[in-house]
Design a protein around this motif. Structure first.
Motif, PDB file in Angstrom:
ATOM      1  N   VAL A  53       1.039  75.782  30.818  1.00  0.00           N
ATOM      2  CA  VAL A  53       1.218  75.571  29.377  1.00  0.00           C
ATOM      3  C   VAL A  53       2.700  75.668  29.013  1.00  0.00           C
ATOM      4  O   VAL A  53       3.230  74.838  28.272  1.00  0.00           O
ATOM      5  CB  VAL A  53       0.383  76.589  28.565  1.00  0.00           C
ATOM      6  CG1 VAL A  53       0.763  76.572  27.100  1.00  0.00           C
ATOM      7  CG2 VAL A  53      -1.106  76.300  28.718  1.00  0.00           C
ATOM      8  N   VAL A  95      -3.032  78.815  25.411  1.00  0.00           N
ATOM      9  CA  VAL A  95      -2.383  77.904  24.465  1.00  0.00           C
ATOM     10  C   VAL A  95      -2.271  78.569  23.094  1.00  0.00           C
ATOM     11  O   VAL A  95      -1.220  78.519  22.453  1.00  0.00           O
ATOM     12  CB  VAL A  95      -3.143  76.570  24.366  1.00  0.00           C
ATOM     13  CG1 VAL A  95      -2.658  75.731  23.196  1.00  0.00           C
ATOM     14  CG2 VAL A  95      -3.018  75.789  25.666  1.00  0.00           C
ATOM     15  N   SER A  99       1.299  79.424  21.374  1.00  0.00           N
ATOM     16  CA  SER A  99       1.636  78.760  20.114  1.00  0.00           C
ATOM     17  C   SER A  99       1.469  79.705  18.918  1.00  0.00           C
ATOM     18  O   SER A  99       1.543  79.283  17.771  1.00  0.00           O
ATOM     19  CB  SER A  99       0.785  77.503  19.931  1.00  0.00           C
ATOM     20  OG  SER A  99      -0.587  77.830  19.916  1.00  0.00           O
TER      21      SER A  99
END
Length: 103
Positions: A53, A95, A99
């Motif tokens: 990622v 993820v 994020s």
């Protein structure tokens, strides 16, 4: 000793909730012989996923990790579909964490 992370536990909880018979007699990861390698591998897979990622390159994840897992889990009689789902749950967690949308 394997360090179990919260993301790792999210994946384990997720897959066992989706497939409640998985840890029951006759289930894919019933017995310590089957669940132990899954938990150990989960930590390694989570590291690979997080790296993929962060770098935006998942090619090594497939080559070095997932293809070998398929062979190992097939030999243990562990359902590959559940393994794939657990990996996808860990990917979603990684993820979200990267994020900063972790819930």
């Amino acid at each position: 000793m394997t360090k179990i992370t919260s993301k790792h536990l999210d994946a384990v909880d997720g897959i066992t909730c989706e497939s409640p018979g998985l840890t029951s007699p006759g289930g894919g990861v019933y017995t310590n012989r089957k669940i132990s390698p899954c938990l150990c591998d989960g930590e390694i897979i989570l590291r690979y996923i997080t790296y993929a990622v962060l770098t935006g390159d998942a090619s090594f994840l497939n080559d070095c990790c997932l293809n070998r897992l398929k062979e190992t889990y097939s030999a243990l009689g562990i359902t590959v579909g559940n393994t794939i789902r657990a990996v996808n749950i860990m990917k979603s967690c990684a993820v979200a964490h990267v994020s900063d949308t972790n819930t």
